[in-house]
Motif scaffolding. Structure first.
Motif, PDB file in Angstrom:
ATOM      1  N   LEU A   1     -16.361  20.583   6.920  1.00 24.53           N
ATOM      2  CA  LEU A   1     -15.258  19.710   7.293  1.00 24.53           C
ATOM      3  C   LEU A   1     -14.072  20.458   7.896  1.00 24.53           C
ATOM      4  O   LEU A   1     -13.101  19.841   8.327  1.00 24.53           O
ATOM      5  N   ALA A   2     -14.148  21.818   7.937  1.00 19.37           N
ATOM      6  CA  ALA A   2     -12.989  22.607   8.349  1.00 19.37           C
ATOM      7  C   ALA A   2     -12.487  22.231   9.743  1.00 19.37           C
ATOM      8  O   ALA A   2     -11.280  22.087   9.967  1.00 19.37           O
ATOM      9  N   GLU A   3     -13.383  22.041  10.694  1.00 18.42           N
ATOM     10  CA  GLU A   3     -12.963  21.819  12.066  1.00 18.42           C
ATOM     11  C   GLU A   3     -12.342  20.449  12.292  1.00 18.42           C
ATOM     12  O   GLU A   3     -11.838  20.161  13.377  1.00 18.42           O
ATOM     13  N   ARG A   4     -12.367  19.557  11.320  1.00 27.09           N
ATOM     14  CA  ARG A   4     -11.754  18.241  11.475  1.00 27.09           C
ATOM     15  C   ARG A   4     -10.239  18.274  11.283  1.00 27.09           C
ATOM     16  O   ARG A   4      -9.557  17.288  11.520  1.00 27.09           O
ATOM     17  N   PHE A   5      -9.700  19.406  10.829  1.00 26.33           N
ATOM     18  CA  PHE A   5      -8.264  19.500  10.558  1.00 26.33           C
ATOM     19  C   PHE A   5      -7.538  20.131  11.737  1.00 26.33           C
ATOM     20  O   PHE A   5      -8.071  21.015  12.427  1.00 26.33           O
ATOM     21  N   ASP A   6      -6.295  19.656  11.959  1.00 26.01           N
ATOM     22  CA  ASP A   6      -5.480  20.203  13.047  1.00 26.01           C
ATOM     23  C   ASP A   6      -5.263  21.702  12.845  1.00 26.01           C
ATOM     24  O   ASP A   6      -4.960  22.153  11.740  1.00 26.01           O
ATOM     25  N   GLY A   7      -5.406  22.468  13.923  1.00 27.72           N
ATOM     26  CA  GLY A   7      -5.179  23.909  13.856  1.00 27.72           C
ATOM     27  C   GLY A   7      -6.305  24.678  13.240  1.00 27.72           C
ATOM     28  O   GLY A   7      -6.176  25.886  12.986  1.00 27.72           O
ATOM     29  N   ALA A   8      -7.418  24.000  13.016  1.00 31.42           N
ATOM     30  CA  ALA A   8      -8.515  24.661  12.328  1.00 31.42           C
ATOM     31  C   ALA A   8      -9.051  25.847  13.116  1.00 31.42           C
ATOM     32  O   ALA A   8      -9.359  26.889  12.539  1.00 31.42           O
ATOM     33  N   SER A   9      -9.158  25.718  14.434  1.00 31.17           N
ATOM     34  CA  SER A   9      -9.747  26.792  15.228  1.00 31.17           C
ATOM     35  C   SER A   9      -8.922  28.068  15.128  1.00 31.17           C
ATOM     36  O   SER A   9      -9.475  29.173  15.017  1.00 31.17           O
ATOM     37  N   GLU A  10      -7.567  27.923  15.177  1.00 33.65           N
ATOM     38  CA  GLU A  10      -6.706  29.101  15.070  1.00 33.65           C
ATOM     39  C   GLU A  10      -6.822  29.762  13.695  1.00 33.65           C
ATOM     40  O   GLU A  10      -6.860  31.000  13.585  1.00 33.65           O
ATOM     41  N   ILE A  11      -6.881  28.929  12.673  1.00 35.92           N
ATOM     42  CA  ILE A  11      -6.986  29.483  11.322  1.00 35.92           C
ATOM     43  C   ILE A  11      -8.323  30.188  11.131  1.00 35.92           C
ATOM     44  O   ILE A  11      -8.386  31.295  10.577  1.00 35.92           O
ATOM     45  N   LEU A  12      -9.394  29.567  11.618  1.00 33.53           N
ATOM     46  CA  LEU A  12     -10.698  30.192  11.488  1.00 33.53           C
ATOM     47  C   LEU A  12     -10.780  31.494  12.274  1.00 33.53           C
ATOM     48  O   LEU A  12     -11.392  32.467  11.810  1.00 33.53           O
ATOM     49  N   ALA A  13     -10.140  31.522  13.447  1.00 30.28           N
ATOM     50  CA  ALA A  13     -10.118  32.758  14.248  1.00 30.28           C
ATOM     51  C   ALA A  13      -9.358  33.861  13.506  1.00 30.28           C
ATOM     52  O   ALA A  13      -9.757  35.034  13.525  1.00 30.28           O
ATOM     53  N   GLU A  14      -8.234  33.470  12.843  1.00 32.55           N
ATOM     54  CA  GLU A  14      -7.442  34.463  12.108  1.00 32.55           C
ATOM     55  C   GLU A  14      -8.239  35.022  10.942  1.00 32.55           C
ATOM     56  O   GLU A  14      -8.207  36.229  10.654  1.00 32.55           O
ATOM     57  N   ILE A  15      -9.002  34.154  10.287  1.00 33.09           N
ATOM     58  CA  ILE A  15      -9.828  34.595   9.161  1.00 33.09           C
ATOM     59  C   ILE A  15     -10.905  35.559   9.654  1.00 33.09           C
ATOM     60  O   ILE A  15     -11.160  36.604   9.038  1.00 33.09           O
ATOM     61  N   ASP A  16     -11.517  35.239  10.779  1.00 28.30           N
ATOM     62  CA  ASP A  16     -12.573  36.094  11.320  1.00 28.30           C
ATOM     63  C   ASP A  16     -12.054  37.461  11.720  1.00 28.30           C
ATOM     64  O   ASP A  16     -12.802  38.449  11.717  1.00 28.30           O
ATOM     65  N   SER A  17     -10.739  37.554  12.083  1.00 28.86           N
ATOM     66  CA  SER A  17     -10.177  38.822  12.539  1.00 28.86           C
ATOM     67  C   SER A  17      -9.781  39.749  11.382  1.00 28.86           C
ATOM     68  O   SER A  17      -9.450  40.914  11.603  1.00 28.86           O
ATOM     69  N   ARG A  18      -9.775  39.219  10.179  1.00 24.74           N
ATOM     70  CA  ARG A  18      -9.359  40.047   9.041  1.00 24.74           C
ATOM     71  C   ARG A  18     -10.385  41.135   8.750  1.00 24.74           C
ATOM     72  O   ARG A  18     -11.587  40.959   8.950  1.00 24.74           O
ATOM     73  N   ILE A  19      -9.875  42.255   8.228  1.00 26.89           N
ATOM     74  CA  ILE A  19     -10.760  43.339   7.799  1.00 26.89           C
ATOM     75  C   ILE A  19     -11.497  42.889   6.535  1.00 26.89           C
ATOM     76  O   ILE A  19     -10.871  42.424   5.588  1.00 26.89           O
ATOM     77  N   PRO A  20     -12.779  42.989   6.524  1.00 27.82           N
ATOM     78  CA  PRO A  20     -13.536  42.519   5.355  1.00 27.82           C
ATOM     79  C   PRO A  20     -13.072  43.200   4.064  1.00 27.82           C
ATOM     80  O   PRO A  20     -12.797  44.406   4.045  1.00 27.82           O
ATOM     81  N   ASP A  21     -12.947  42.419   3.038  1.00 29.91           N
ATOM     82  CA  ASP A  21     -12.558  42.939   1.721  1.00 29.91           C
ATOM     83  C   ASP A  21     -13.819  43.361   0.986  1.00 29.91           C
ATOM     84  O   ASP A  21     -14.656  42.528   0.639  1.00 29.91           O
ATOM     85  N   THR A  22     -13.974  44.662   0.788  1.00 30.15           N
ATOM     86  CA  THR A  22     -15.203  45.185   0.183  1.00 30.15           C
ATOM     87  C   THR A  22     -15.046  45.500  -1.305  1.00 30.15           C
ATOM     88  O   THR A  22     -15.937  46.095  -1.905  1.00 30.15           O
ATOM     89  N   ARG A  23     -13.915  45.119  -1.870  1.00 32.10           N
ATOM     90  CA  ARG A  23     -13.732  45.418  -3.290  1.00 32.10           C
ATOM     91  C   ARG A  23     -14.731  44.645  -4.150  1.00 32.10           C
ATOM     92  O   ARG A  23     -15.087  43.512  -3.837  1.00 32.10           O
ATOM     93  N   ASP A  24     -15.125  45.284  -5.231  1.00 32.26           N
ATOM     94  CA  ASP A  24     -16.068  44.672  -6.164  1.00 32.26           C
ATOM     95  C   ASP A  24     -15.251  43.943  -7.234  1.00 32.26           C
ATOM     96  O   ASP A  24     -14.904  44.508  -8.275  1.00 32.26           O
TER      97      ASP A  24
END
Length: 378
Positions: free
Chosen positions: A5-28
Protein backbone atom coordinates in the motif's frame (compact mmCIF):
# COMPACT_ATOMS: atom_id res chain seq x y z
CA UNK A 1 10.36 -5.14 1.37
CA UNK A 2 7.96 -2.43 0.21
CA UNK A 3 4.51 -2.55 1.67
CA UNK A 4 1.92 -3.12 -1.10
CA UNK A 5 0.00 0.00 0.00
CA UNK A 6 3.05 2.31 0.25
CA UNK A 7 2.73 3.83 -3.22
CA UNK A 8 -0.87 4.95 -2.59
CA UNK A 9 0.33 7.71 -0.24
CA UNK A 10 1.38 11.19 -1.33
CA UNK A 11 5.17 11.54 -1.55
CA UNK A 12 5.66 7.83 -1.39
CA UNK A 13 8.12 7.69 -4.30
CA UNK A 14 10.44 10.27 -2.70
CA UNK A 15 10.35 8.53 0.65
CA UNK A 16 11.00 5.13 -0.89
CA UNK A 17 13.91 6.57 -2.90
CA UNK A 18 15.38 8.09 0.29
CA UNK A 19 15.10 4.74 2.05
CA UNK A 20 16.80 2.96 -0.84
CA UNK A 21 19.71 5.46 -0.71
CA UNK A 22 20.50 4.76 2.94
CA UNK A 23 23.58 2.78 3.88
CA UNK A 24 22.41 -0.67 4.92
CA UNK A 25 22.39 -1.22 8.67
CA UNK A 26 24.38 -4.40 9.27
CA UNK A 27 24.20 -4.41 13.04
CA UNK A 28 23.06 -7.63 14.66
CA UNK A 29 20.15 -6.32 16.70
CA UNK A 30 19.24 -9.79 17.93
CA UNK A 31 22.71 -10.33 19.38
CA UNK A 32 22.73 -6.85 20.94
CA UNK A 33 19.35 -7.45 22.53
CA UNK A 34 20.42 -10.88 23.78
CA UNK A 35 23.56 -9.40 25.35
CA UNK A 36 21.53 -6.70 27.11
CA UNK A 37 18.98 -9.18 28.44
CA UNK A 38 21.75 -11.51 29.68
CA UNK A 39 23.52 -8.63 31.41
CA UNK A 40 20.46 -7.45 33.34
CA UNK A 41 18.41 -10.66 33.62
CA UNK A 42 20.78 -13.62 33.44
CA UNK A 43 19.32 -17.07 33.75
CA UNK A 44 22.38 -18.26 35.69
CA UNK A 45 25.33 -16.64 37.44
CA UNK A 46 28.60 -18.23 38.52
CA UNK A 47 29.61 -16.43 41.72
CA UNK A 48 32.66 -16.93 43.90
CA UNK A 49 32.46 -16.82 47.68
CA UNK A 50 34.96 -14.09 48.58
CA UNK A 51 34.16 -13.76 52.29
CA UNK A 52 32.14 -15.58 54.96
CA UNK A 53 30.95 -13.43 57.85
CA UNK A 54 29.83 -15.00 61.12
CA UNK A 55 26.79 -12.94 62.09
CA UNK A 56 25.54 -15.01 65.05
CA UNK A 57 26.01 -18.55 66.31
CA UNK A 58 23.32 -19.67 63.84
CA UNK A 59 23.82 -17.29 60.93
CA UNK A 60 26.47 -16.56 58.31
CA UNK A 61 26.65 -14.06 55.47
CA UNK A 62 28.19 -15.29 52.22
CA UNK A 63 29.69 -12.50 50.10
CA UNK A 64 29.55 -13.42 46.42
CA UNK A 65 31.35 -11.76 43.51
CA UNK A 66 31.59 -12.46 39.79
CA UNK A 67 34.50 -14.58 38.67
CA UNK A 68 35.82 -11.62 36.66
CA UNK A 69 35.16 -9.24 39.62
CA UNK A 70 32.97 -7.08 37.39
CA UNK A 71 29.64 -5.44 38.14
CA UNK A 72 26.80 -7.79 38.95
CA UNK A 73 23.28 -7.38 37.53
CA UNK A 74 21.31 -4.62 39.30
CA UNK A 75 18.58 -5.49 41.78
CA UNK A 76 15.95 -3.82 43.91
CA UNK A 77 16.37 -3.91 47.67
CA UNK A 78 14.30 -6.85 48.92
CA UNK A 79 14.88 -9.14 45.93
CA UNK A 80 16.56 -12.55 46.07
CA UNK A 81 18.66 -14.97 44.06
CA UNK A 82 18.02 -18.70 43.89
CA UNK A 83 21.05 -20.78 44.92
CA UNK A 84 21.52 -24.19 43.28
CA UNK A 85 23.15 -26.68 45.63
CA UNK A 86 23.18 -30.44 46.24
CA UNK A 87 20.75 -31.25 43.45
CA UNK A 88 18.14 -28.71 44.51
CA UNK A 89 17.85 -24.96 45.12
CA UNK A 90 16.74 -22.39 47.66
CA UNK A 91 16.04 -18.66 47.35
CA UNK A 92 17.94 -16.26 49.60
CA UNK A 93 17.32 -12.54 49.92
CA UNK A 94 20.20 -10.23 49.08
CA UNK A 95 21.10 -8.37 52.27
CA UNK A 96 23.64 -6.00 50.73
CA UNK A 97 22.73 -2.62 49.26
CA UNK A 98 21.78 -2.33 45.57
CA UNK A 99 24.10 0.67 45.44
CA UNK A 100 27.04 -1.74 45.61
CA UNK A 101 27.09 -4.12 42.67
CA UNK A 102 30.59 -5.52 43.11
CA UNK A 103 29.05 -8.21 45.33
CA UNK A 104 25.86 -9.77 46.68
CA UNK A 105 25.56 -10.68 50.35
CA UNK A 106 23.38 -13.69 51.16
CA UNK A 107 22.58 -14.05 54.86
CA UNK A 108 21.70 -17.64 55.74
CA UNK A 109 20.38 -18.84 59.09
CA UNK A 110 20.58 -22.45 60.20
CA UNK A 111 17.16 -24.08 60.08
CA UNK A 112 16.54 -27.26 62.10
CA UNK A 113 16.55 -30.11 59.57
CA UNK A 114 17.08 -27.52 56.83
CA UNK A 115 18.87 -29.35 54.05
CA UNK A 116 20.44 -26.44 52.18
CA UNK A 117 20.87 -23.87 54.95
CA UNK A 118 22.85 -26.38 57.01
CA UNK A 119 24.93 -27.51 54.04
CA UNK A 120 25.81 -23.93 53.12
CA UNK A 121 26.77 -23.03 56.69
CA UNK A 122 28.70 -26.25 57.34
CA UNK A 123 30.46 -26.90 54.03
CA UNK A 124 30.86 -23.78 51.87
CA UNK A 125 34.33 -22.20 51.94
CA UNK A 126 35.91 -19.02 50.62
CA UNK A 127 36.88 -19.54 46.98
CA UNK A 128 34.01 -21.90 46.27
CA UNK A 129 31.87 -21.12 43.22
CA UNK A 130 28.09 -21.17 43.59
CA UNK A 131 25.50 -21.16 40.82
CA UNK A 132 22.57 -18.78 41.23
CA UNK A 133 19.85 -17.18 39.19
CA UNK A 134 19.87 -13.47 38.54
CA UNK A 135 18.00 -11.24 41.03
CA UNK A 136 14.23 -11.59 41.05
CA UNK A 137 11.16 -11.19 43.22
CA UNK A 138 8.36 -8.69 43.87
CA UNK A 139 9.09 -7.99 47.55
CA UNK A 140 10.63 -4.55 47.13
CA UNK A 141 9.72 -0.94 47.75
CA UNK A 142 7.61 0.83 45.14
CA UNK A 143 7.42 4.53 46.05
CA UNK A 144 4.35 5.15 43.88
CA UNK A 145 2.20 2.54 45.62
CA UNK A 146 3.96 2.10 48.96
CA UNK A 147 4.75 5.70 49.82
CA UNK A 148 7.85 6.92 51.63
CA UNK A 149 6.83 6.02 55.18
CA UNK A 150 6.91 2.25 55.73
CA UNK A 151 7.01 -0.30 58.54
CA UNK A 152 8.83 -3.65 58.34
CA UNK A 153 8.06 -6.57 60.66
CA UNK A 154 10.90 -9.09 60.58
CA UNK A 155 11.50 -12.39 62.32
CA UNK A 156 14.84 -14.19 62.38
CA UNK A 157 16.58 -14.18 58.99
CA UNK A 158 13.60 -12.27 57.60
CA UNK A 159 15.66 -9.21 58.44
CA UNK A 160 17.84 -9.81 55.36
CA UNK A 161 15.67 -7.90 52.83
CA UNK A 162 15.07 -5.18 55.44
CA UNK A 163 18.83 -4.83 55.83
CA UNK A 164 19.19 -4.28 52.09
CA UNK A 165 16.47 -1.61 52.17
CA UNK A 166 18.01 0.15 55.18
CA UNK A 167 21.51 0.10 53.72
CA UNK A 168 20.19 1.61 50.49
CA UNK A 169 18.41 4.42 52.36
CA UNK A 170 21.59 5.22 54.29
CA UNK A 171 24.02 4.97 51.37
CA UNK A 172 21.91 6.88 48.87
CA UNK A 173 20.47 9.38 51.32
CA UNK A 174 16.91 8.54 50.33
CA UNK A 175 14.11 10.70 51.71
CA UNK A 176 12.25 7.77 53.22
CA UNK A 177 11.07 6.84 56.71
CA UNK A 178 11.67 3.21 57.56
CA UNK A 179 10.67 1.62 60.86
CA UNK A 180 11.96 -1.90 61.48
CA UNK A 181 10.38 -3.96 64.24
CA UNK A 182 12.58 -7.02 64.52
CA UNK A 183 11.63 -10.09 66.56
CA UNK A 184 14.29 -12.56 67.72
CA UNK A 185 14.36 -15.48 70.10
CA UNK A 186 17.12 -14.04 72.29
CA UNK A 187 19.50 -11.08 72.27
CA UNK A 188 22.46 -13.18 71.14
CA UNK A 189 20.64 -14.24 67.98
CA UNK A 190 19.84 -10.76 66.63
CA UNK A 191 21.36 -10.57 63.14
CA UNK A 192 23.09 -7.29 62.20
CA UNK A 193 22.37 -5.88 65.68
CA UNK A 194 25.33 -3.49 65.93
CA UNK A 195 24.99 -2.21 62.35
CA UNK A 196 21.23 -1.75 62.65
CA UNK A 197 21.58 0.23 65.87
CA UNK A 198 24.36 2.36 64.39
CA UNK A 199 22.40 3.16 61.22
CA UNK A 200 19.32 4.06 63.27
CA UNK A 201 21.39 6.41 65.42
CA UNK A 202 23.00 8.09 62.40
CA UNK A 203 19.93 8.49 60.17
CA UNK A 204 16.78 10.22 61.50
CA UNK A 205 14.53 8.45 58.99
CA UNK A 206 15.54 4.97 60.17
CA UNK A 207 14.03 3.51 63.35
CA UNK A 208 14.90 0.06 64.69
CA UNK A 209 13.15 -1.69 67.57
CA UNK A 210 14.17 -5.14 68.75
CA UNK A 211 11.63 -7.46 70.36
CA UNK A 212 13.12 -10.41 72.27
CA UNK A 213 10.97 -13.46 72.98
CA UNK A 214 13.26 -14.96 75.64
CA UNK A 215 15.10 -12.02 77.26
CA UNK A 216 17.89 -12.36 79.80
CA UNK A 217 18.15 -10.23 82.93
CA UNK A 218 20.12 -7.52 81.11
CA UNK A 219 17.61 -6.91 78.29
CA UNK A 220 15.74 -3.60 78.69
CA UNK A 221 13.86 -3.42 75.39
CA UNK A 222 10.54 -4.84 74.22
CA UNK A 223 9.86 -8.49 75.00
CA UNK A 224 7.52 -11.27 73.93
CA UNK A 225 6.06 -11.66 70.46
CA UNK A 226 5.04 -9.17 67.76
CA UNK A 227 1.58 -8.67 69.20
CA UNK A 228 -0.80 -5.92 68.15
CA UNK A 229 -0.09 -4.17 71.45
CA UNK A 230 3.68 -4.34 70.96
CA UNK A 231 3.53 -3.21 67.34
CA UNK A 232 1.24 -0.30 68.17
CA UNK A 233 3.37 0.83 71.12
CA UNK A 234 6.50 0.90 68.95
CA UNK A 235 5.23 2.26 65.63
CA UNK A 236 2.31 4.36 66.78
CA UNK A 237 -0.82 4.46 64.64
CA UNK A 238 -0.13 2.72 61.34
CA UNK A 239 -2.41 5.12 59.46
CA UNK A 240 -2.37 2.85 56.39
CA UNK A 241 1.40 2.97 56.09
CA UNK A 242 2.66 0.07 53.99
CA UNK A 243 3.74 -2.80 56.24
CA UNK A 244 6.22 -5.43 55.00
CA UNK A 245 6.42 -8.80 56.74
CA UNK A 246 9.24 -11.32 56.34
CA UNK A 247 10.22 -14.25 58.50
CA UNK A 248 9.36 -17.88 59.16
CA UNK A 249 6.09 -19.22 57.78
CA UNK A 250 4.47 -19.24 61.23
CA UNK A 251 4.92 -15.47 61.46
CA UNK A 252 2.63 -14.72 58.52
CA UNK A 253 -0.83 -15.73 59.76
CA UNK A 254 0.08 -14.46 63.22
CA UNK A 255 1.26 -11.06 61.93
CA UNK A 256 -1.82 -10.75 59.71
CA UNK A 257 -4.07 -11.29 62.73
CA UNK A 258 -2.20 -8.72 64.81
CA UNK A 259 -2.16 -6.11 62.04
CA UNK A 260 -5.86 -6.69 61.34
CA UNK A 261 -6.55 -6.09 65.02
CA UNK A 262 -4.79 -2.74 64.62
CA UNK A 263 -7.14 -1.88 61.75
CA UNK A 264 -4.54 -2.25 59.02
CA UNK A 265 -6.22 -3.08 55.67
CA UNK A 266 -4.94 -6.22 53.93
CA UNK A 267 -4.02 -4.29 50.80
CA UNK A 268 -1.47 -2.34 52.84
CA UNK A 269 0.36 -5.47 54.04
CA UNK A 270 3.03 -7.18 51.92
CA UNK A 271 4.29 -10.67 52.72
CA UNK A 272 7.52 -12.02 51.30
CA UNK A 273 6.96 -15.43 49.70
CA UNK A 274 9.00 -17.69 51.96
CA UNK A 275 8.62 -21.38 51.28
CA UNK A 276 5.97 -24.05 51.01
CA UNK A 277 3.39 -24.38 53.80
CA UNK A 278 4.58 -26.20 56.91
CA UNK A 279 1.41 -28.31 56.93
CA UNK A 280 -0.62 -28.38 53.70
CA UNK A 281 -3.25 -30.54 55.39
CA UNK A 282 -4.15 -27.62 57.67
CA UNK A 283 -5.51 -25.71 54.68
CA UNK A 284 -9.30 -25.88 54.35
CA UNK A 285 -9.32 -27.35 50.85
CA UNK A 286 -7.14 -30.38 51.69
CA UNK A 287 -9.47 -33.30 50.86
CA UNK A 288 -11.13 -34.79 53.93
CA UNK A 289 -10.06 -38.29 54.86
CA UNK A 290 -6.91 -38.29 52.71
CA UNK A 291 -3.86 -39.67 54.53
CA UNK A 292 -1.01 -37.16 53.97
CA UNK A 293 1.68 -39.78 54.60
CA UNK A 294 0.21 -42.28 52.14
CA UNK A 295 2.21 -42.83 48.97
CA UNK A 296 1.05 -42.30 45.39
CA UNK A 297 2.66 -42.80 41.99
CA UNK A 298 3.92 -39.85 39.96
CA UNK A 299 4.58 -40.37 36.25
CA UNK A 300 6.51 -38.06 33.95
CA UNK A 301 6.96 -39.43 30.46
CA UNK A 302 8.44 -42.92 30.86
CA UNK A 303 9.59 -42.27 34.46
CA UNK A 304 7.42 -43.30 37.43
CA UNK A 305 8.15 -43.14 41.16
CA UNK A 306 6.40 -43.29 44.52
CA UNK A 307 6.18 -40.31 46.89
CA UNK A 308 4.15 -39.36 49.97
CA UNK A 309 1.21 -37.04 49.43
CA UNK A 310 2.57 -34.38 51.80
CA UNK A 311 5.83 -33.90 49.89
CA UNK A 312 5.80 -31.02 47.39
CA UNK A 313 5.84 -32.25 43.80
CA UNK A 314 8.94 -30.19 43.02
CA UNK A 315 10.90 -31.87 45.82
CA UNK A 316 9.67 -35.29 44.72
CA UNK A 317 10.69 -34.59 41.12
CA UNK A 318 14.16 -33.47 42.20
CA UNK A 319 14.50 -36.57 44.37
CA UNK A 320 14.17 -38.53 41.13
CA UNK A 321 16.57 -36.41 39.05
CA UNK A 322 13.78 -34.49 37.30
CA UNK A 323 14.51 -30.80 37.71
CA UNK A 324 12.03 -28.26 36.37
CA UNK A 325 13.17 -24.65 36.38
CA UNK A 326 12.54 -23.23 39.86
CA UNK A 327 13.27 -20.12 41.87
CA UNK A 328 11.05 -18.89 44.71
CA UNK A 329 9.86 -22.34 45.88
CA UNK A 330 6.92 -20.48 47.42
CA UNK A 331 4.27 -20.60 44.69
CA UNK A 332 4.86 -17.08 43.42
CA UNK A 333 7.29 -16.97 40.49
CA UNK A 334 5.60 -19.75 38.41
CA UNK A 335 8.90 -21.04 36.95
CA UNK A 336 8.16 -24.56 38.26
CA UNK A 337 4.75 -24.61 36.57
CA UNK A 338 3.71 -28.11 35.36
CA UNK A 339 0.57 -29.51 33.75
CA UNK A 340 -1.42 -32.24 35.48
CA UNK A 341 -2.42 -34.63 32.69
CA UNK A 342 -4.15 -37.15 34.95
CA UNK A 343 -4.97 -37.36 38.63
CA UNK A 344 -5.61 -34.91 41.44
CA UNK A 345 -3.24 -32.54 43.22
CA UNK A 346 -3.69 -30.22 46.19
CA UNK A 347 -2.46 -26.76 45.17
CA UNK A 348 -1.62 -24.80 48.30
CA UNK A 349 -3.05 -21.36 49.01
CA UNK A 350 0.42 -19.89 48.48
CA UNK A 351 0.27 -20.56 44.73
CA UNK A 352 -0.19 -17.43 42.67
CA UNK A 353 -1.92 -19.15 39.76
CA UNK A 354 -2.89 -17.48 36.52
CA UNK A 355 -6.56 -17.41 35.60
CA UNK A 356 -5.85 -19.84 32.78
CA UNK A 357 -3.97 -22.34 34.95
CA UNK A 358 -7.08 -23.90 36.45
CA UNK A 359 -8.75 -24.09 33.06
CA UNK A 360 -5.78 -25.91 31.51
CA UNK A 361 -4.75 -27.96 34.57
CA UNK A 362 -1.48 -26.23 35.44
CA UNK A 363 -0.09 -25.97 38.94
CA UNK A 364 3.06 -24.67 40.64
CA UNK A 365 4.91 -27.82 41.61
CA UNK A 366 6.74 -26.25 44.56
CA UNK A 367 3.46 -25.88 46.48
CA UNK A 368 1.46 -28.74 44.92
CA UNK A 369 0.89 -32.13 46.53
CA UNK A 370 -0.23 -35.32 44.74
CA UNK A 371 -3.50 -36.58 46.22
CA UNK A 372 -3.89 -39.51 43.83
CA UNK A 373 -1.65 -41.18 41.26
CA UNK A 374 -0.77 -38.40 38.82
CA UNK A 375 0.71 -37.97 35.40
CA UNK A 376 2.60 -34.73 34.75
CA UNK A 377 3.77 -32.88 31.67
CA UNK A 378 6.91 -30.84 32.33
Amino acid sequence: MKHPLAERFDGASEILAEIDSRIPDTRDYLAETRATVDAYHPKRLQLEVTEIIDETATTKTFRLASLERGQLPPFLAGQYVNVFFDGTSRPYAISSSPSRLDHYDLTVRRVPAGRISNLLIDTVEVGQVLTTTGPMGTFHHNPIFHGDDVVFLAGGSGVAPAMSMIREIAERGLDRTFHLVYGSRDAADVIFRDELDTLAAQHPGIDVDHVIAEPDAEWIGATGFLTAETIGSLTGALDNRMVYVCGPQALYPYALAQLTELGQPRKRIRFEANGAPNDPTAQPHWPAGVDPSGEVTVTVGNVSFRTPRNRPLLDALEDNNLRPEAACRSGECSLCRVRVVKGQVHTAEEAKLRLSDTQFDYTHSCVAYPISDVELDL
